[in-house]
Design a protein around this motif. Structure first.
Motif, PDB file in Angstrom:
ATOM      1  N   UNK A  57      53.910  22.049 -40.723  1.00 39.12           N
ATOM      2  CA  UNK A  57      54.852  22.436 -41.779  1.00 39.12           C
ATOM      3  C   UNK A  57      55.461  23.795 -41.434  1.00 39.12           C
ATOM      4  N   UNK A  58      54.622  24.716 -40.993  1.00 41.53           N
ATOM      5  CA  UNK A  58      55.105  26.050 -40.625  1.00 41.53           C
ATOM      6  C   UNK A  58      56.080  25.974 -39.450  1.00 41.53           C
ATOM      7  N   UNK A  73      70.567  19.015 -44.789  1.00 42.93           N
ATOM      8  CA  UNK A  73      69.987  17.734 -45.164  1.00 42.93           C
ATOM      9  C   UNK A  73      68.539  17.942 -45.613  1.00 42.93           C
ATOM     10  N   UNK A  74      67.949  16.878 -46.079  1.00 44.93           N
ATOM     11  CA  UNK A  74      66.549  16.919 -46.498  1.00 44.93           C
ATOM     12  C   UNK A  74      65.715  16.231 -45.435  1.00 44.93           C
ATOM     13  N   UNK A  75      64.566  16.796 -45.147  1.00 44.02           N
ATOM     14  CA  UNK A  75      63.647  16.204 -44.182  1.00 44.02           C
ATOM     15  C   UNK A  75      62.337  15.915 -44.898  1.00 44.02           C
ATOM     16  N   UNK A  76      61.796  14.751 -44.669  1.00 47.22           N
ATOM     17  CA  UNK A  76      60.463  14.420 -45.172  1.00 47.22           C
ATOM     18  C   UNK A  76      59.512  14.588 -44.010  1.00 47.22           C
ATOM     19  N   UNK A  77      58.544  15.462 -44.181  1.00 47.23           N
ATOM     20  CA  UNK A  77      57.587  15.757 -43.121  1.00 47.23           C
ATOM     21  C   UNK A  77      56.267  15.055 -43.412  1.00 47.23           C
ATOM     22  N   UNK A  78      55.751  14.355 -42.426  1.00 47.69           N
ATOM     23  CA  UNK A  78      54.448  13.718 -42.541  1.00 47.69           C
ATOM     24  C   UNK A  78      53.713  13.878 -41.219  1.00 47.69           C
ATOM     25  N   UNK A  79      52.440  13.555 -41.250  1.00 44.49           N
ATOM     26  CA  UNK A  79      51.681  13.440 -40.019  1.00 44.49           C
ATOM     27  C   UNK A  79      52.031  12.129 -39.339  1.00 44.49           C
ATOM     28  N   UNK A  80      51.388  11.844 -38.192  1.00 41.45           N
ATOM     29  CA  UNK A  80      51.759  10.672 -37.407  1.00 41.45           C
ATOM     30  C   UNK A  80      51.237   9.333 -37.929  1.00 41.45           C
ATOM     31  N   UNK A  81      50.299   9.358 -38.877  1.00 43.15           N
ATOM     32  CA  UNK A  81      49.798   8.100 -39.429  1.00 43.15           C
ATOM     33  C   UNK A  81      49.463   8.267 -40.904  1.00 43.15           C
ATOM     34  N   UNK A  82      49.676   7.200 -41.650  1.00 40.88           N
ATOM     35  CA  UNK A  82      49.323   7.198 -43.066  1.00 40.88           C
ATOM     36  C   UNK A  82      47.851   6.804 -43.180  1.00 40.88           C
ATOM     37  N   UNK A  83      47.084   7.622 -43.894  1.00 39.57           N
ATOM     38  CA  UNK A  83      45.644   7.408 -44.032  1.00 39.57           C
ATOM     39  C   UNK A  83      45.259   7.341 -45.496  1.00 39.57           C
ATOM     40  N   UNK A  84      44.259   6.544 -45.792  1.00 38.74           N
ATOM     41  CA  UNK A  84      43.701   6.536 -47.146  1.00 38.74           C
ATOM     42  C   UNK A  84      42.696   7.679 -47.260  1.00 38.74           C
ATOM     43  N   UNK A  85      42.293   7.980 -48.480  1.00 41.61           N
ATOM     44  CA  UNK A  85      41.256   8.990 -48.679  1.00 41.61           C
ATOM     45  C   UNK A  85      39.957   8.538 -48.019  1.00 41.61           C
ATOM     46  N   UNK A  86      39.699   7.238 -48.023  1.00 42.76           N
ATOM     47  CA  UNK A  86      38.513   6.711 -47.362  1.00 42.76           C
ATOM     48  C   UNK A  86      38.599   6.938 -45.850  1.00 42.76           C
ATOM     49  N   UNK A 142      55.260   7.267 -42.709  1.00 39.16           N
ATOM     50  CA  UNK A 142      55.281   8.374 -41.761  1.00 39.16           C
ATOM     51  C   UNK A 142      56.734   8.590 -41.353  1.00 39.16           C
ATOM     52  N   UNK A 143      57.000   9.776 -40.860  1.00 40.59           N
ATOM     53  CA  UNK A 143      58.347  10.102 -40.387  1.00 40.59           C
ATOM     54  C   UNK A 143      58.231  10.857 -39.063  1.00 40.59           C
ATOM     55  N   UNK A 144      59.354  11.009 -38.402  1.00 43.43           N
ATOM     56  CA  UNK A 144      59.392  11.825 -37.188  1.00 43.43           C
ATOM     57  C   UNK A 144      60.041  13.185 -37.485  1.00 43.43           C
ATOM     58  N   UNK A 145      59.956  13.601 -38.750  1.00 38.49           N
ATOM     59  CA  UNK A 145      60.596  14.844 -39.167  1.00 38.49           C
ATOM     60  C   UNK A 145      60.138  16.072 -38.408  1.00 38.49           C
ATOM     61  N   UNK A 146      58.836  16.178 -38.151  1.00 35.29           N
ATOM     62  CA  UNK A 146      58.318  17.341 -37.409  1.00 35.29           C
ATOM     63  C   UNK A 146      58.882  17.339 -35.997  1.00 35.29           C
ATOM     64  N   UNK A 147      58.806  16.204 -35.319  1.00 34.06           N
ATOM     65  CA  UNK A 147      59.317  16.120 -33.945  1.00 34.06           C
ATOM     66  C   UNK A 147      60.822  16.366 -33.897  1.00 34.06           C
ATOM     67  N   UNK A 148      61.542  15.851 -34.884  1.00 38.67           N
ATOM     68  CA  UNK A 148      62.985  16.053 -34.916  1.00 38.67           C
ATOM     69  C   UNK A 148      63.385  17.513 -35.039  1.00 38.67           C
ATOM     70  N   UNK A 149      62.565  18.285 -35.720  1.00 32.71           N
ATOM     71  CA  UNK A 149      62.869  19.708 -35.918  1.00 32.71           C
ATOM     72  C   UNK A 149      62.303  20.597 -34.812  1.00 32.71           C
TER      73      UNK A 149
END
Length: 170
Positions: A57-58, A73-86, A142-149
């Protein structure tokens, strides 16, 4: 990248501290009760989130701040995989060598938990409501927002956990 980037990135990392973004909520993973109970989810079917490391994020924020051209524009930042709390509890169990489990809470119990941690009742209710919204699957992406920036892929939750395991084993 450059000295300006490193300076801003260090400042933002210092401001964010040892936190990980989970959907809309900042979740402090270093408190003992969270480590053992991982209670930040309403009861029901597993929800998944694109957990993202605060360093990513930083880095994305710095890339925006030092960009020669406005992004507009707006960017949605996520990690590389969607994980459950489990899933995250399982990863934490693996890297710490301790049994970590997720304890699902009802929205009311979650709000009470937040209040017990010092949040005002209204804000605790808002956060519990956000977590209730996650149940719908709205953050299962997930998005590629971090890599794109930044030009660098976002780190995984497993990488984050492995890089911080010493703090949890103290």
């Amino acid at each position: 990248m450059n000295d300006k980037f490193d300076s801003f990135s260090g400042l933002l990392r210092g401001a964010l501290g040892d936190r990980l973004m989970a959907g809309s909520d900042m979740v402090d993973l270093f408190t003992e009760d969270v480590l053992f109970e991982f209670p930040y989810a309403p009861e029901g079917l597993p929800r998944r989130l694109g957990f993202i490391d605060a360093d990513d994020i930083a880095a994305a924020a710095v890339a925006c701040l030092v960009s020669a051209e406005p992004l507009n524009d707006d960017r949605i930042l996520t990690g590389p995989e969607a994980l459950s709390y489990e899933d995250t509890a399982g990863i934490l169990s693996e890297v710490t060598g301790r049994t970590i489990r997720h304890v699902p809470l009802s929205p009311r119990d979650l709000a009470l938990r937040f209040e017990a941690q010092g949040l005002p009742p209204d804000y605790a209710g808002i956060l519990a409501g956000l977590d209730e919204t996650i149940r719908t699957g709205v953050e299962d992406r997930t998005t590629d927002g971090v890599a794109g920036l930044t030009g660098k892929a976002a780190g995984s939750f497993r990488q984050f956990a492995g890089g911080n395991v010493g703090r949890w084993q103290a």
